[in-house]
Design a protein around this motif. Structure first.
Motif, PDB file in Angstrom:
ATOM      1  N   VAL A   6       0.835  -1.200   0.000  1.00 45.86           N
ATOM      2  CA  VAL A   6       0.000   0.000   0.000  1.00 45.86           C
ATOM      3  C   VAL A   6       0.867   1.247   0.000  1.00 45.86           C
ATOM      4  CG1 VAL A   6      -1.648   1.316   1.400  1.00 45.86           C
ATOM      5  CG2 VAL A   6      -1.960  -1.150   1.083  1.00 45.86           C
ATOM      6  N   GLY A   7       1.979   1.231   0.757  1.00 46.05           N
ATOM      7  CA  GLY A   7       2.835   2.403   0.836  1.00 46.05           C
ATOM      8  C   GLY A   7       4.297   2.054   1.020  1.00 46.05           C
ATOM      9  N   ARG A   8       5.160   2.694   0.219  1.00 46.16           N
ATOM     10  CA  ARG A   8       6.614   2.549   0.337  1.00 46.16           C
ATOM     11  C   ARG A   8       7.223   3.881   0.773  1.00 46.16           C
ATOM     12  NH1 ARG A   8       4.729   0.351  -4.290  1.00 46.16           N
ATOM     13  NH2 ARG A   8       5.268  -1.789  -4.865  1.00 46.16           N
ATOM     14  N   HIS A   9       7.039   4.890  -0.058  1.00 45.91           N
ATOM     15  CA  HIS A   9       7.505   6.245   0.154  1.00 45.91           C
ATOM     16  C   HIS A   9       6.663   7.098  -0.784  1.00 45.91           C
ATOM     17  CE1 HIS A   9      10.003   9.867  -0.261  1.00 45.91           C
ATOM     18  NE2 HIS A   9      10.494   9.558   0.915  1.00 45.91           N
ATOM     19  N   PRO A  10       6.280   8.324  -0.382  1.00 47.99           N
ATOM     20  CA  PRO A  10       5.388   9.112  -1.234  1.00 47.99           C
ATOM     21  C   PRO A  10       5.850   9.243  -2.683  1.00 47.99           C
ATOM     22  CG  PRO A  10       5.571  10.143   0.914  1.00 47.99           C
ATOM     23  CD  PRO A  10       6.551   8.986   0.900  1.00 47.99           C
ATOM     24  N   SER A  38       0.408   3.078  -6.207  1.00 48.98           N
ATOM     25  CA  SER A  38      -0.020   2.390  -4.988  1.00 48.98           C
ATOM     26  C   SER A  38      -0.661   3.345  -3.995  1.00 48.98           C
ATOM     27  CB  SER A  38       1.160   1.650  -4.342  1.00 48.98           C
ATOM     28  OG  SER A  38       2.244   2.535  -4.117  1.00 48.98           O
ATOM     29  N   ASN A  39      -0.394   4.660  -4.140  1.00 46.33           N
ATOM     30  CA  ASN A  39      -0.994   5.625  -3.218  1.00 46.33           C
ATOM     31  C   ASN A  39      -2.501   5.775  -3.434  1.00 46.33           C
ATOM     32  OD1 ASN A  39      -0.577   6.827  -5.715  1.00 46.33           O
ATOM     33  ND2 ASN A  39      -0.134   8.848  -4.882  1.00 46.33           N
ATOM     34  N   LEU A  99       2.511  -0.157   4.762  1.00 46.87           N
ATOM     35  CA  LEU A  99       1.972   1.172   4.508  1.00 46.87           C
ATOM     36  C   LEU A  99       2.838   2.222   5.174  1.00 46.87           C
ATOM     37  CD1 LEU A  99      -1.262   1.660   6.709  1.00 46.87           C
ATOM     38  CD2 LEU A  99       0.736   0.328   7.356  1.00 46.87           C
ATOM     39  N   ILE A 100       2.557   3.480   4.913  1.00 46.87           N
ATOM     40  CA  ILE A 100       3.290   4.582   5.524  1.00 46.87           C
ATOM     41  C   ILE A 100       2.300   5.527   6.195  1.00 46.87           C
ATOM     42  CG2 ILE A 100       5.269   4.440   3.979  1.00 46.87           C
ATOM     43  CD1 ILE A 100       4.075   6.669   2.304  1.00 46.87           C
ATOM     44  N   ASP A 138       5.370   5.838  -4.396  1.00 50.51           N
ATOM     45  CA  ASP A 138       3.950   5.508  -4.487  1.00 50.51           C
ATOM     46  C   ASP A 138       3.262   6.323  -5.574  1.00 50.51           C
ATOM     47  OD1 ASP A 138       4.225   3.673  -2.456  1.00 50.51           O
ATOM     48  OD2 ASP A 138       3.672   5.088  -0.888  1.00 50.51           O
ATOM     49  N   GLN A 159       1.112   8.393   5.650  1.00 50.34           N
ATOM     50  CA  GLN A 159       0.088   9.025   4.826  1.00 50.34           C
ATOM     51  C   GLN A 159      -1.117   8.112   4.597  1.00 50.34           C
ATOM     52  OE1 GLN A 159       3.297   9.179   4.429  1.00 50.34           O
ATOM     53  NE2 GLN A 159       3.963  11.182   3.704  1.00 50.34           N
ATOM     54  N   ASN A 160      -0.959   6.815   4.817  1.00 48.27           N
ATOM     55  CA  ASN A 160      -2.040   5.852   4.592  1.00 48.27           C
ATOM     56  C   ASN A 160      -2.800   5.477   5.863  1.00 48.27           C
ATOM     57  OD1 ASN A 160       0.558   4.147   2.860  1.00 48.27           O
ATOM     58  ND2 ASN A 160      -0.926   5.489   1.848  1.00 48.27           N
TER      59      ASN A 160
END
Length: 297
Positions: A125-129, A137-138, A164-165, A132, A167-168
């Motif tokens: 779902v999230g790696r890095h903005p 994926s974002n 995820l990160i 993503d 932001q998610n």
């Protein structure tokens, strides 16, 4: 009889560059969100993991998909199953890639299920903005088909590994709360990129929301991606908070090797946990029992 501590590694990767196509491992000179991957852009096989983990006795493990090309996802699962059959200790559970937004999802899952140790899916779902935004994926959490795919996993008794990160966090917590029957593991402490006091407070609040979902579990893994020079004192607040929020039966430990090999030795996370929780019943649950139960090993 070995006097080494027995462990179940709840999150690691293996790769054979001659067996499967891994675009990110074959691309040179491209920095990733976790740093420069060049030192690990080579085969990493069962013998390498056993050598790195020599101070401990691995009694089982969960192999997590590692970014193969989509056409190779079934091959990756078969590769992991062959390792399991050969070693009897690694890849006890296999977490594969499947596109939960695909109309062909059911067929994909059936193909993976031809491998006996298939237990679940990771779709990042999230790696890095920045990454993503490039991969799209974002936007996955807002895709209704993704929620449908998660529900299908729950119906089939499969697990989901949630990477995820920050932001998610809010959107993901709402979505997963709507699928109470799904058992899912939050990978890598929930990717706490901001380890400042303020960042920790936001992380804690978000994890408290996730912990209200009965199927939510926490993986102590991958901290080196966010603070390469971490010490036991650095991870202590995250470990203690996760144990407080999720309870000691919904937490597990994984090495994230060989990615975390970029930052230190295999023993690092396990010795830190021993220092923080001791070698009693909590250690037994975190280092083996919880992951074995979660992944039905």
């Amino acid at each position: 009889m070995s006097n080494k501590f027995q462990i179940y590694d709840a999150h690691h990767h293996l790769w054979d560059l001659n067996r499967c196509h891994y675009p990110w491992l074959e691309a040179r000179g491209q920095k990733r969100f976790f740093g420069d991957p060049s030192p690990i852009q080579q085969d990493y096989l069962d013998g390498d993991l056993f050598a790195d983990a020599d101070s401990f006795e691995i009694v089982g493990s969960t192999h997590v998909q590692v970014g193969v090309a989509e056409m190779a996802t079934i091959s990756e699962t078969r590769f992991a199953q062959e390792v399991a059959d050969r070693t009897g200790k690694l890849c006890s559970a296999i977490v594969a890639f499947a596109d939960l937004t695909s109309n062909e999802l059911d067929a994909q899952l059936e193909e993976h299920a031809q491998s006996e140790n298939f237990r679940g899916v990771r779709q990042i779902v999230g790696r890095h903005p920045e990454e993503d935004a490039q991969t799209g994926s974002n936007q996955i959490l807002s895709n209704p088909q993704f929620g449908w795919g998660l529900s299908l996993l729950a119906a089939k008794g499969l697990r989901f590994d949630l990477q995820l990160i920050e932001q998610n966090y809010a959107e993901a917590a709402v979505l997963f709360s709507r699928i109470p029957d799904l058992k899912f593991a939050i990978c890598h402490f929930g990717s706490p990129w901001d380890v400042s006091t303020e960042g920790f407070a936001r992380w804690r609040a978000a994890m408290a929301r996730f912990a209200e979902v009965p199927g939510a579990h926490m993986k102590f893994s991958g901290f080196g991606m966010f603070k390469p020079d971490w010490s036991p004192e650095d991870i202590a607040p995250y470990v203690e908070t996760a144990l407080e929020l999720f309870g000691e039966v919904r937490c597990m430990v994984g090495s994230n090797f060989p990615v975390d090999k970029l930052y230190g030795g295999y023993d690092r996370i396990w010795n830190a946990l021993l220092e923080l929780v001791g070698s009693g019943s909590t250690w037994s649950k975190l280092s083996r029992e919880n992951a074995q139960r979660f992944y039905r090993v």
